[in-house]
Design a protein around this motif. Structure first.
Motif, short mmCIF file in Angstrom:
data_model
loop_
_atom_site.label_atom_id
_atom_site.label_comp_id
_atom_site.label_asym_id
_atom_site.label_seq_id
_atom_site.Cartn_x
_atom_site.Cartn_y
_atom_site.Cartn_z
N THR A 319 0.85 -1.19 0.00
CA THR A 319 0.00 0.00 0.00
C THR A 319 0.89 1.24 0.00
N GLY A 320 0.74 2.07 -1.02
CA GLY A 320 1.55 3.26 -1.14
C GLY A 320 1.18 4.32 -0.13
N HIS A 321 2.00 5.36 -0.08
CA HIS A 321 1.80 6.45 0.87
C HIS A 321 0.42 7.08 0.73
N ASP A 322 -0.08 7.15 -0.50
CA ASP A 322 -1.38 7.77 -0.75
C ASP A 322 -2.52 6.76 -0.84
N GLY A 323 -2.25 5.53 -0.40
CA GLY A 323 -3.28 4.49 -0.43
C GLY A 323 -3.31 3.68 -1.71
N GLU A 324 -2.39 3.99 -2.65
CA GLU A 324 -2.35 3.26 -3.92
C GLU A 324 -1.98 1.80 -3.69
N ILE A 325 -2.65 0.90 -4.42
CA ILE A 325 -2.33 -0.53 -4.38
C ILE A 325 -1.26 -0.81 -5.44
N ILE A 326 -0.09 -1.29 -5.01
CA ILE A 326 1.05 -1.50 -5.91
C ILE A 326 1.36 -2.99 -5.97
N ASN A 327 1.14 -3.58 -7.13
CA ASN A 327 1.39 -5.00 -7.33
C ASN A 327 2.89 -5.30 -7.21
N ILE A 328 3.24 -6.38 -6.49
CA ILE A 328 4.65 -6.75 -6.36
C ILE A 328 4.92 -8.15 -6.89
N LEU A 329 3.91 -8.84 -7.40
CA LEU A 329 4.12 -10.19 -7.90
C LEU A 329 4.63 -10.15 -9.35
N ASN A 330 5.79 -9.53 -9.51
CA ASN A 330 6.42 -9.38 -10.82
C ASN A 330 7.92 -9.16 -10.60
N ASN A 331 8.66 -8.96 -11.66
CA ASN A 331 10.11 -8.79 -11.54
C ASN A 331 10.50 -7.52 -10.79
N GLU A 332 9.61 -6.52 -10.77
CA GLU A 332 9.93 -5.26 -10.09
C GLU A 332 9.61 -5.33 -8.60
N GLY A 333 8.88 -6.35 -8.18
CA GLY A 333 8.45 -6.43 -6.79
C GLY A 333 9.60 -6.50 -5.80
N ILE A 334 10.67 -7.19 -6.16
CA ILE A 334 11.81 -7.32 -5.25
C ILE A 334 12.47 -5.97 -5.01
N ASP A 335 12.46 -5.09 -6.00
CA ASP A 335 13.03 -3.76 -5.85
C ASP A 335 12.20 -2.93 -4.88
N ILE A 336 10.88 -3.02 -5.01
CA ILE A 336 9.98 -2.32 -4.10
C ILE A 336 10.15 -2.83 -2.68
N LEU A 337 10.23 -4.15 -2.55
CA LEU A 337 10.35 -4.76 -1.22
C LEU A 337 11.67 -4.40 -0.56
N GLY A 338 12.77 -4.40 -1.33
CA GLY A 338 14.06 -4.03 -0.78
C GLY A 338 14.08 -2.62 -0.23
N SER A 339 13.42 -1.70 -0.95
CA SER A 339 13.35 -0.32 -0.47
C SER A 339 12.49 -0.19 0.77
N LEU A 340 11.47 -1.03 0.90
CA LEU A 340 10.63 -1.02 2.11
C LEU A 340 11.42 -1.51 3.31
N ILE A 341 12.14 -2.62 3.14
CA ILE A 341 12.80 -3.25 4.27
C ILE A 341 13.98 -2.43 4.74
N GLU A 342 14.70 -1.77 3.84
CA GLU A 342 15.91 -1.06 4.26
C GLU A 342 15.65 0.00 5.33
N SER A 343 14.85 0.96 5.41
CA SER A 343 14.08 1.52 4.33
C SER A 343 14.81 2.75 3.82
N SER A 344 14.71 2.97 2.50
CA SER A 344 15.39 4.09 1.89
C SER A 344 14.37 5.17 1.52
N GLU A 345 14.87 6.26 0.95
CA GLU A 345 14.00 7.32 0.47
C GLU A 345 13.11 6.83 -0.67
N TYR A 346 13.42 5.67 -1.25
CA TYR A 346 12.61 5.10 -2.31
C TYR A 346 11.44 4.27 -1.77
N SER A 347 11.33 4.14 -0.46
CA SER A 347 10.24 3.35 0.13
C SER A 347 8.88 3.94 -0.26
N LYS A 348 7.96 3.07 -0.63
CA LYS A 348 6.63 3.51 -1.05
C LYS A 348 5.79 4.02 0.12
#
Length: 664
Positions: A319-348
């Motif tokens: 769930t994005g900062h503005d409530g957006e639903i962001i699919n992660i079951l794809n090749n880009e999902g690991i990038d989104i998840l890594g930014s969440l876990i770290e968390s960096s300025e790229y975190s959703k």
């Protein structure tokens, strides 16, 4: 601030950048960082320089310079002769303020070098060092400048207290000396068997440099996007965990267990390391039960963030900062998840998913004094250059690694069509030479670790540490291109453990997750048989030893005198040291599976990537500055996803597996 990199690049081209002079400047700025600047080492420095005197020097019209100048003038910055920690919000804020000033400079001289010299004398030494290193890494006007190894700039962060004390004695008595540095702990501690890995100063430099190349505080307004930063965070730390497990198996230890917030952390750690200013790094006793850390986080907070991340994996979206639903079951999902876990300025959505990795580092570092009762300084886990010394680092990252594995296991297995390279057969891979490791002594200077004055001559003082290395070897790969035209192929090589510590064969989906990436490269295949020999020294995973500070000074001075360029080939410190490409192995020969995979390179690399391009030599783990990550496949492909059909390997002709032994 907004850095106009295009303008900077044009300015660089127009000015005819002199890398050798820049190298001299950086050497002088970092020499004896805890002492006043030796201005005699800086060529024609403007001693009357004021950062705000001419705002045309800056691409942001001097906004960053004005802000920092005012804070320094009103004494609102961390004083010198205090410790610096990137995880301290105020310390980090000051470092980034200086970083922004340097990044906004349109040219090296007068802006960059004079600002660096000005603020070096007025800001905390650790703040300055971090900001300068980060700016040299990221600013295009510093391309080709080689940063001195941090273990010779701030030796206290890499050297045992006993050795530092011996160095002070040698300095005071003007007696040259070389002092043997052992690893922390004793033989009664099983973790001592693998201390050579976590305490390897080259490994320490790789870890801290990666976090400078891909800092969690990075914003794209600094000039460019850090491509696949979140995925790189996963992959680099996953590989550190896999390599640590291979070292444990080499020393008859079980693979490292993950960390649990609701269970005691059974192994303690005594760093035997001292801050230059601030006292000893705190120790942690055995069997500590995790405590909340005042002013940082409750243990419950970490568990809540973990639950929310695991829920996102289970649901297949964040769930994005503005409530957006962001699919992660794809090749880009690991990038989104890594930014969440770290968390960096790229975190959703950092407000909801928290900062699991960064907060965990602080919490672990404070367990010796969680309530500030004893006013202890930050622990080793609160510095990227010292974190891997603590065995808890690898338990923490095994814990996070398992979260990433949970996500990867949610993705479908690769199909035959996704794996097969029609018309190309990988017929064989063999090793040229022997896979053999050994220990050797390495010497590094402690000159910058002791106080002095210009009136007292330096004496040669150095630490000598035992470290692991391997004999040179190469991979001999035979590929048959059955097509009538040349094709581009990408080759991936992995070394995977076969047995656990009880000599029980690893189940394939366990073994694949422990695979070590040995190399990844692209080559052009002509029709018919192709014979490829790839040297261990050419690996896209590793870097050679950093050049010593004394070497950099000598070479820069020689280059300036001879009016030629510097040493650009050594300008990247990010990457596993060449020496650590192989795990230690054992005397009988520790068995590994050697996996090789050749895929269609025309689909595997970005449009700007050159087939024979080197790109600093370590693009597998460290990417390419300012460019897209060269490989379009998921990191770890094709072993990153679960294996559901073991027969697939036998039917795909572009895959080959053999058994090898690593000897020590």
């Amino acid at each position: 601030m907004k850095v106009l990199l295009a303008c900077c690049l044009l300015a660089v081209a127009a000015a005819g950048l002199d890398v050798a002079h820049e190298q001299q400047d950086v050497n002088a700025l970092l020499w004896k960082i805890y002492e006043p600047l030796r201005t005699n080492k800086l060529d024609a420095l403007n001693t009357d320089f004021t950062p705000v005197a001419d705002l045309s020097y800056y691409s942001d019209e001097g906004k960053a310079a004005n802000k920092l100048f005012q804070e320094v003038e009103t004494h609102r910055v961390l004083a010198q002769k205090n410790y610096f920690s990137l995880f301290n919000p105020r310390h980090r804020e000051e470092a980034l303020e200086l970083f922004e000033v340097l990044m906004s400079c349109k040219d090296w001289d007068p802006c960059f070098r004079n600002n660096a010299a000005y603020f070096r004398e007025r800001m905390n030494e650790g703040v300055f060092t971090y900001a300068l290193y980060s700016a040299v890494i990221h600013h295009p006007i510093a391309d080709g400048v080689v940063l001195p190894p941090l273990y010779e700039v701030t030796p206290h962060m890499f050297t045992n207290s006993e050795v530092i004390n011996q160095a002070y004695t040698a300095k005071m008595t003007q007696t040259p000396g070389k002092f043997q540095m052992g690893y922390t702990g004793s033989q009664s501690n099983p973790e001592q068997r693998v201390a050579y890995f976590g305490e390897d100063i080259g490994m320490n430099v790789h870890h801290v440099t990666w976090h400078m190349d891909f800092p969690f505080w990075w914003q794209d307004s600094y000039g460019y996007h850090l491509d696949r930063k979140g995925e790189l965070f996963f992959w680099v730390h996953h590989q550190l965990s896999a390599r640590f497990d291979a070292e444990r198996l080499s020393n008859h230890l079980n693979v490292v267990d993950e960390l649990y917030w609701d269970r005691p952390i059974y192994e303690g750690f005594a760093p035997h390391t001292t801050y230059k200013y601030g006292g000893e790094f705190p120790a942690r006793p055995d069997n500590i039960v995790f405590s909340d850390v005042d002013g940082v986080a409750r243990i419950r907070d970490l568990m809540i963030w973990e639950d929310r991340i695991r829920d996102a994996i289970a649901h297949g979206y964040v769930t994005g900062h503005d409530g957006e639903i962001i699919n992660i079951l794809n090749n880009e999902g690991i990038d989104i998840l890594g930014s969440l876990i770290e968390s960096s300025e790229y975190s959703k959505n950092p407000e909801y998913y928290g900062a699991l990795h960064n907060t965990a580092h602080i919490v672990l570092g404070r367990q010796g004094d969680p309530h500030g009762k004893f006013k202890q300084p930050p622990g080793v886990m609160e510095h990227f250059e010292t974190a891997t010394r603590d065995p808890a680092f690898f338990r923490l990252h095994k814990y996070m690694n398992n979260i990433f594995k949970e996500f990867k296991d949610r993705l479908p297995a690769y199909t035959y069509d996704e794996l097969n390279f029609e018309g190309v057969d990988l017929e064989k891979i063999t090793v040229v030479g022997s896979l053999e490791t050994y220990f050797e002594n390495f010497e590094f200077s402690l000159t910058n670790g002791v106080d002095d004055t210009q009136e007292i001559a330096d004496v040669d003082i150095a630490a000598v540490v035992e470290r692991i290395n391997h004999k040179p070897f190469a991979f001999d790969i035979q590929v048959n291109n059955k097509k009538s035209e040349n094709v581009v192929a990408s080759t991936r090589i992995y070394l995977c453990p076969r047995y656990d510590n009880n000599h029980v064969l690893f189940e394939p989906n366990v073994a694949r997750w422990g695979c070590i990436e040995m190399d990844k490269f692209w080559t052009e295949l002509t029709p018919g048989e192709n014979h490829i020999v790839r040297k261990s020294s050419e690996s896209s995973v590793t870097v050679p030893d950093s050049k010593s500070f004394a070497y950099l000074i000598e070479k820069a001075d020689t280059a300036v005198a001879a009016d030629h360029s510097g040493m650009e080939e050594y300008s990247r410190n990010c990457g596993i040291p060449d020496r650590l490409l192989l795990p230690k192995g054992d005397e009988q020969g520790l068995e590994f599976n050697l996996w090789a995979f050749v895929s269609d390179g025309s689909h595997d690399h970005t449009e700007t990537f050159e087939i024979e391009g080197n790109y600093g030599g370590t693009h597998s783990h460290c990417g390419i500055h300012g460019q897209k990550y060269p490989d379009t496949r998921p990191m770890g492909y094709p072993l990153d996803r679960k294996i559901t059909d073991l027969r697939m390997a036998a039917t795909v002709s572009n895959f080959y597996r053999t058994t090898v032994k690593v000897y020590h």
